[in-house]
Design a protein around this motif. Structure first.
Motif, PDB file in Angstrom:
ATOM      1  N   ASP A  36      37.529  47.108  40.559  1.00 52.16           N
ATOM      2  CA  ASP A  36      36.940  46.845  39.245  1.00 52.16           C
ATOM      3  C   ASP A  36      37.943  46.118  38.366  1.00 52.16           C
ATOM      4  O   ASP A  36      39.140  46.254  38.548  1.00 52.16           O
ATOM      5  CB  ASP A  36      36.543  48.160  38.564  1.00 52.16           C
ATOM      6  CG  ASP A  36      35.392  48.818  39.301  1.00 52.16           C
ATOM      7  OD1 ASP A  36      34.649  48.069  39.975  1.00 52.16           O
ATOM      8  OD2 ASP A  36      35.282  50.054  39.239  1.00 52.16           O
ATOM      9  N   ALA A  37      37.404  45.406  37.394  1.00 53.60           N
ATOM     10  CA  ALA A  37      38.277  44.636  36.500  1.00 53.60           C
ATOM     11  C   ALA A  37      38.732  45.507  35.331  1.00 53.60           C
ATOM     12  O   ALA A  37      38.570  45.162  34.184  1.00 53.60           O
ATOM     13  CB  ALA A  37      37.542  43.408  35.996  1.00 53.60           C
ATOM     14  N   THR A  38      39.319  46.657  35.667  1.00 49.36           N
ATOM     15  CA  THR A  38      39.807  47.532  34.605  1.00 49.36           C
ATOM     16  C   THR A  38      41.220  47.981  34.944  1.00 49.36           C
ATOM     17  O   THR A  38      41.602  48.021  36.119  1.00 49.36           O
ATOM     18  CB  THR A  38      38.948  48.803  34.495  1.00 49.36           C
ATOM     19  OG1 THR A  38      38.988  49.466  35.772  1.00 49.36           O
ATOM     20  CG2 THR A  38      37.513  48.488  34.139  1.00 49.36           C
ATOM     21  N   MET A  47      36.071  37.565  26.831  1.00 51.02           N
ATOM     22  CA  MET A  47      35.465  38.061  28.055  1.00 51.02           C
ATOM     23  C   MET A  47      34.171  37.306  28.366  1.00 51.02           C
ATOM     24  O   MET A  47      33.638  37.417  29.450  1.00 51.02           O
ATOM     25  CB  MET A  47      35.187  39.560  27.969  1.00 51.02           C
ATOM     26  CG  MET A  47      36.449  40.405  27.926  1.00 51.02           C
ATOM     27  SD  MET A  47      37.544  40.091  29.338  1.00 51.02           S
ATOM     28  CE  MET A  47      36.672  40.934  30.648  1.00 51.02           C
ATOM     29  N   GLY A  88      42.852  37.992  33.615  1.00 50.09           N
ATOM     30  CA  GLY A  88      41.969  38.982  34.218  1.00 50.09           C
ATOM     31  C   GLY A  88      42.228  39.241  35.683  1.00 50.09           C
ATOM     32  O   GLY A  88      41.717  40.213  36.241  1.00 50.09           O
ATOM     33  N   ARG A 132      43.944  40.908  37.732  1.00 52.92           N
ATOM     34  CA  ARG A 132      44.887  42.009  37.863  1.00 52.92           C
ATOM     35  C   ARG A 132      45.400  42.082  39.292  1.00 52.92           C
ATOM     36  O   ARG A 132      44.770  41.514  40.188  1.00 52.92           O
ATOM     37  CB  ARG A 132      44.189  43.332  37.506  1.00 52.92           C
ATOM     38  CG  ARG A 132      43.671  43.375  36.105  1.00 52.92           C
ATOM     39  CD  ARG A 132      42.663  44.496  35.939  1.00 52.92           C
ATOM     40  NE  ARG A 132      41.877  44.280  34.732  1.00 52.92           N
ATOM     41  CZ  ARG A 132      42.240  44.722  33.525  1.00 52.92           C
ATOM     42  NH1 ARG A 132      43.344  45.414  33.374  1.00 52.92           N
ATOM     43  NH2 ARG A 132      41.494  44.461  32.479  1.00 52.92           N
ATOM     44  N   GLN A 152      38.169  33.350  33.467  1.00 49.75           N
ATOM     45  CA  GLN A 152      38.460  34.774  33.343  1.00 49.75           C
ATOM     46  C   GLN A 152      37.957  35.439  34.620  1.00 49.75           C
ATOM     47  O   GLN A 152      36.777  35.312  34.972  1.00 49.75           O
ATOM     48  CB  GLN A 152      37.735  35.347  32.125  1.00 49.75           C
ATOM     49  CG  GLN A 152      37.838  36.848  31.962  1.00 49.75           C
ATOM     50  CD  GLN A 152      39.115  37.271  31.252  1.00 49.75           C
ATOM     51  OE1 GLN A 152      39.647  36.546  30.425  1.00 49.75           O
ATOM     52  NE2 GLN A 152      39.624  38.439  31.602  1.00 49.75           N
ATOM     53  N   THR A 196      37.077  38.644  37.100  1.00 52.12           N
ATOM     54  CA  THR A 196      36.742  40.064  37.016  1.00 52.12           C
ATOM     55  C   THR A 196      36.458  40.654  38.395  1.00 52.12           C
ATOM     56  O   THR A 196      35.949  41.770  38.503  1.00 52.12           O
ATOM     57  CB  THR A 196      35.491  40.291  36.142  1.00 52.12           C
ATOM     58  OG1 THR A 196      34.435  39.499  36.683  1.00 52.12           O
ATOM     59  CG2 THR A 196      35.730  39.900  34.701  1.00 52.12           C
ATOM     60  N   SER A 197      36.776  39.902  39.472  1.00 50.38           N
ATOM     61  CA  SER A 197      36.458  40.434  40.803  1.00 50.38           C
ATOM     62  C   SER A 197      37.400  39.845  41.832  1.00 50.38           C
ATOM     63  O   SER A 197      38.123  38.900  41.562  1.00 50.38           O
ATOM     64  CB  SER A 197      35.021  40.084  41.175  1.00 50.38           C
ATOM     65  OG  SER A 197      34.885  38.671  41.183  1.00 50.38           O
ATOM     66  N   GLN A 257      30.919  36.686  40.898  1.00 48.52           N
ATOM     67  CA  GLN A 257      30.652  36.151  39.560  1.00 48.52           C
ATOM     68  C   GLN A 257      29.875  34.843  39.742  1.00 48.52           C
ATOM     69  O   GLN A 257      30.428  33.757  39.576  1.00 48.52           O
ATOM     70  CB  GLN A 257      31.974  35.886  38.825  1.00 48.52           C
ATOM     71  CG  GLN A 257      32.797  37.141  38.554  1.00 48.52           C
ATOM     72  CD  GLN A 257      34.184  36.810  38.048  1.00 48.52           C
ATOM     73  OE1 GLN A 257      35.157  36.954  38.763  1.00 48.52           O
ATOM     74  NE2 GLN A 257      34.302  36.346  36.804  1.00 48.52           N
ATOM     75  N   ASP A 280      48.245  43.202  34.590  1.00 50.01           N
ATOM     76  CA  ASP A 280      46.843  43.062  34.205  1.00 50.01           C
ATOM     77  C   ASP A 280      46.434  41.635  33.868  1.00 50.01           C
ATOM     78  O   ASP A 280      45.303  41.389  33.460  1.00 50.01           O
ATOM     79  CB  ASP A 280      46.533  43.975  33.014  1.00 50.01           C
ATOM     80  CG  ASP A 280      46.435  45.427  33.451  1.00 50.01           C
ATOM     81  OD1 ASP A 280      45.941  45.656  34.572  1.00 50.01           O
ATOM     82  OD2 ASP A 280      46.869  46.312  32.699  1.00 50.01           O
TER      83      ASP A 280
END
Lengths: 127, 839
Positions: free
Chosen positions: A87-89, B2, B200, B202, B535, B537-538, B545, B576
């Motif tokens: 997850d993107a957290t 975001m 993003g 991470r 950005q 997120t996966s 995405q 992060d």
């Protein structure tokens, strides 16, 4: 309140704790034995002392790796969350770090035992 | 940010695209070669490495022709020695390592969603150094002057000028030059992966390729410096007769073996991991699902990276070391099979969990892994010391290492070529030719190398230029030679497929394999990398995405324009990937070529002992690097911040640990410290092998070394104080501190020199004075650099390019001085105090 475990650290470097312990353990065993075999009388020790030394260092290394394992297990969330941790957290990222560190601790634990085994069987330098 | 910005009207978008296009445009005409952009440099790098591979392949065929029949006279013994030495050297140093650097430079930015790596000129400098060094080393065989003592250059053969000729010098100096390029690439790759990922991304979302390369680049920092230290000792012996490896004067050839293999074994994994990293990108694509066990791959990469440093003595099992030492390395060599196995199981699991499409890249990938597994199994065999005593230096080892390297490296690289070729010009390579190439290579390889196991077990030693008729080796050797040519035919098919003109072939669709990772967003016709920086997120943005590609290409994410005409990217935080800075990177430059050429000139001139030319070239190179740094780094931006997205303003300047330059200095100095550590290891190595390691010679004493350390400490404290004073805007005091520090460093260096000098230590007499001088000389050279840096900051402050708010240089110099201090303290404590402690 006294903490039993140190506070969680936010760093990439914690990932490498256990392998670094393995590397130090390896170096100490190898260098110690090599110096003893090259200069047998250096400190008036015999080979049994070398083996004992390796035993102590190994116990220490395993203890440190266990500590790293414990910290990793906590960072992973004590097994509450299942991989893949994608997850993107920041939460998921921490779980990933914890799990990867846990795996590396396991590997390092086994590898330290591997490296210490020769001292169980060999009773002299044997050139 | 975001959410992506709203789509702009077409006219504004095309204006933005024009700005970007201009900023990132590759130069044209002859100036094309001054480009520093990752796509050009990466391609040149890969092309050159591939050319060197073909050259070394031809050498291998010559070797095989010579060995096809007993008593052959196709090559003379000496030319045979040159051919196999150059074959091994070129394959390892000019193909296997550089091809990974090439692939990394080419692919990493787009995989990370970045526009460029943080130090493009450094990357270009590395490439030109590699190319020049490579041509120099390869060219030597046309003058009958190639190295001929085996790719690991063992003394005493290779230190003997009568037997090894100038070839050994060419090897040592040519490759030292190339090692510099490798360390440059490592710095670039580590900082790129840690600091230049898309916002993003991470660390739990990073492509596995990046994980592998991060580890590999870290390994380079600890593996290459021992070899550089070894090269230094070796060349000092060959050039100035300092007896590091000469037992008659206290030296020991085994020290070279240690230093070489501390490099040489991790090297195998430095080669293997990036190739397996390619597989980690290819397998999920053709299984059409995310990798199973992402964290397990990280375990495997990190675990292998560490364990591979505990294996080096398994190349030295027959050197008579104590068996307890051998056993440690044997155990570690068995242990490394665990993480290596893990990654193979991860691939198998991913394939089982998905529906595998057996494309050409998969064919090469799985075929290669099958070969690699066989090499791994024979590896477990030779990791057992008693078996190794039988197999050492026989063709069994030749078979083992080729199974490992060709299966673990060459096949995956060819898989990578077939997979990534559409990123170069939008077209796929031919499927038919690919399959033909695979079967020729796969069958040819096994026919060539499998019999070598048997040839070796029957007792054929490596590196013999011929063998007698009656040993029962004839048929096996002939089969190997036939297989080698079949294999070469397969390689030739790949070459034809890559080089054949494709302009009639229509440009295929973007992301032709339906891959999930970010590099496939790339449009090969543009030099800008990504139209806007997304950005993330996966882990598999293109799968998870679905609208991302369109948003990126519509310029709806970060840095969609280039209003100042500069090449810009985003620096993000390590864990992060929070955006923290807009980084401006350099554009095309001639100075990097000039710096590389003059440095190369210095190395070449040194080989032939043309000292004046050497000094001249070194001076030009030094001047070029200073010019490059003065004009190309530490620039004070015209405004403090830059709008990176609708609600994101980022600073254009950063210093200290927040800046990429600080990290580059830190990483470089880690490598530098490792080289120094290897020299210190040498000192103690000599202590262990002699009952009196000083051989009765006078040492430098404790007084002068301690005076030197004290002066270095003062200079260091003043430098650190200068950084603090500058930060507090006390510019006058900062200049004063630097003005005192620089002459103090001179005094410190003189005191350091005076210790061994006044004791009359002659480095050619015995290894003890030689190793003392080396440690002192290493420190003095670093002191000289330290002075240059102190003066640099002083001048920069006076010139107004170093101010309290813009103090990158001051931070980096203070960081250098921390390392300088550790070096001086260690060196002088060892040479000054240790002899007293043991007598």
């Amino acid at each position: 309140m006294i903490r039993l475990l140190p506070r969680e650290v936010e760093s990439l470097w914690t990932l490498f704790t256990a392998p670094i312990v393995w590397a130090l353990h390896f170096l100490i065993c190898y260098v110690g034995a090599a110096i003893y075999c090259a200069k047998p009388g250096l400190l008036g020790l015999d080979f049994a002392a070398v083996r004992l030394g390796i035993g102590i260092v190994t116990a220490l290394a395993l203890a440190l790796i266990l500590l790293s394992t414990l910290l990793a297990w906590r960072q992973w969330g004590f097994g509450t969350y299942d991989p893949p941790h994608d997850d993107a957290t920041a939460h998921s990222r921490r779980r990933f770090q914890g799990f990867a560190t846990l795996l590396l601790s396991g590997l390092s634990f086994v590898a330290v035992i591997f490296v210490a085994l020769p001292a169980v069987f060999l009773t002299e330098c044997l050139r | 940010m975001m959410q992506p910005a709203p789509r702009l009207p077409d006219s504004e978008r095309s204006a933005q695209a024009d700005q970007l296009r201009d900023a990132w445009a590759a130069p044209t005409g002859w100036r094309y070669w001054t480009s520093v952009n990752n796509t050009q440099v990466g391609l040149w790098y890969a092309g050159s490495a591939f050319f060197f591979m073909l050259f070394a392949g031809v050498l291998a065929l010559m070797v095989r022709v010579q060995l096809a029949v007993p008593g052959n006279d196709f090559l003379s013994a000496d030319l045979f020695n040159q051919a196999f030495t150059l074959h091994g050297t070129v394959m390892m140093f000019l193909f296997a390592v550089p091809i990974f650097e090439a692939v990394a430079i080419f692919l990493l930015p787009s995989m990370l969603g970045a526009r460029e790596l943080p130090f493009p000129r450094l990357g270009a400098f590395g490439f030109w150094s590699f190319l020049l060094g490579g041509i120099f080393v390869c060219g030597s065989i046309f003058f009958d002057a190639a190295p001929s003592s085996g790719w690991f250059m063992y003394p005493p053969l290779a230190t003997d000028k009568e037997f090894s000729g100038i070839g050994a010098d060419i090897w040592l100096l040519g490759l030292s030059f190339i090692e510099v390029a490798s360390i440059a690439a490592a710095v670039e790759i580590i900082v790129g992966i840690m600091k230049c990922r898309a916002p993003g991304m991470r660390i739990n979302l990073m492509p596995l390729f990046a994980w592998y390369l991060l580890i590999v680049a870290g390994m380079i920092l600890f593996a290459f410096p021992p070899l550089i230290a070894g090269d230094l000792l070796f060349e000092m012996q060959r050039m100035f007769d300092w007896p590091f490896f000469d037992p008659s004067r206290g030296g020991d050839p085994l020290l070279w073996q240690h230093l070489f293999w501390i490099f040489g074994h991790p090297e195998v994994y430095i080669i293997f991991l990036p190739s397996i990293a390619l597989m980690a990108m290819i397998v999920p694509t053709f299984a059409q699902r995310p990798i199973v066990g992402y964290s397990w791959i990280v375990l495997a990469a990190v675990g292998t990276g560490f364990l591979s440093f505990g294996l080096w003595v398994h190349h030295m099992f027959t050197t008579g070391l104590p068996q307890i030492s051998l056993a440690f390395f044997s155990a570690a060599s068995e242990a490394v099979a665990i993480p290596t196995g893990v990654q193979i199981f991860v691939f198998i699991a991913t394939m089982l969990a998905g529906r595998v499409i057996f494309s050409t890249p998969m064919l090469f990938g799985t075929g290669g892994l099958a070969i690699f597994v066989i090499g791994g199994l024979t590896g477990v065999m030779v990791a057992l010391a008693p078996f190794d005593w039988q197999a050492h230096d026989t063709y069994f080892i030749v078979a083992h290492l080729h199974y490992v390297l060709i299966g673990g490296m060459l096949f995956p690289v060819v898989a990578g070529i077939y997979y990534y070729y559409p990123l170069i010009n939008g077209r796929k390579l031919s499927d038919g030719l690919g399959r033909l190439a695979f079967w020729l290579m796969f069958v040819g390889f096994n026919v060539a190398f499998f019999p070598m196991h048997l040839t070796g077990l029957r007792g054929m030693p490596r590196r013999v230029f011929t063998y007698p008729d009656e040993l029962g080796l004839n048929l096996l050797n002939l089969v190997s030679t036939v297989g080698a040519f079949v294999f070469a035919a397969g390689v030739l098919v790949v070459v034809v497929d890559v080089l054949r003109p494709k302009h009639r072939q229509p440009v295929g669709k973007r992301n032709p394999w339906n891959a999930g990772t970010l590099e496939w967003i790339n449009e090969p016709q543009h030099n800008w990398g990504v139209r806007s920086i997304p950005q993330i997120t996966s882990r598999y943005p293109l799968w998870q995405q679905p609208e991302l590609a369109e948003q990126v290409n519509d310029g709806r994410w970060y840095l969609a324009d280039a209003p100042h005409g500069r090449r810009e990217g985003i620096v993000t935080s390590v864990l992060d990937a929070r955006p923290i800075q807009v980084l401006r990177v350099a554009g095309p430059a001639l100075i990097t070529i000039a710096a590389a050429a003059s440095l190369g000139g210095a190395f070449v001139a040194m080989t032939f002992h043309w000292w004046v030319v050497t000094a001249l070239c070194a001076a030009v190179s030094f001047g070029a690097i200073l010019y490059w740094l003065w004009t190309g780094t530490g620039e004070i931006p015209e405004q403090a911040t830059r709008r990176a997205g609708p609600d994101l303003d980022l600073p254009l300047y950063a210093s200290g640990p927040a800046s990429v330059g600080w990290w580059a200095m830190f990483i470089t100095m880690i490598g530098d410290g490792t080289a120094f550590g290897s020299l210190v290891f040498g000192y103690f190595f000599y202590w262990t092998i002699h009952s009196d390691f000083t051989a009765g010679a006078a040492g430098p004493g404790a007084t002068w070394p301690m005076i030197s350390v004290t002066l270095f400490a003062c200079s260091w404290l003043l430098t650190v104080a200068a950084r603090q004073l500058n930060a507090r805007a006390r510019v006058g005091s900062m200049r004063l501190a630097l003005g005192i520090a620089a002459p103090l460093t001179v005094l410190a260096a003189v005191a350091g020199f005076w210790g061994p000098w006044q004791a009359g230590m002659e480095p050619t007499r015995h290894v003890y004075p030689a190793i003392v001088w080396i440690l002192v000389a290493w420190t003095l050279v670093h002191a000289a650099l330290g002075i240059v840096m102190q003066l640099w900051c002083l001048v920069a402050s006076l010139a107004g390019r170093l101010t309290p708010a813009h103090d990158q240089d001051m931070h980096n110099v203070a960081l250098y001085w921390h390392f300088m201090m550790v070096t001086a303290l260690t060196a002088f404590a060892v040479v000054g105090l240790f002899p007293m402690a043991v007598t």
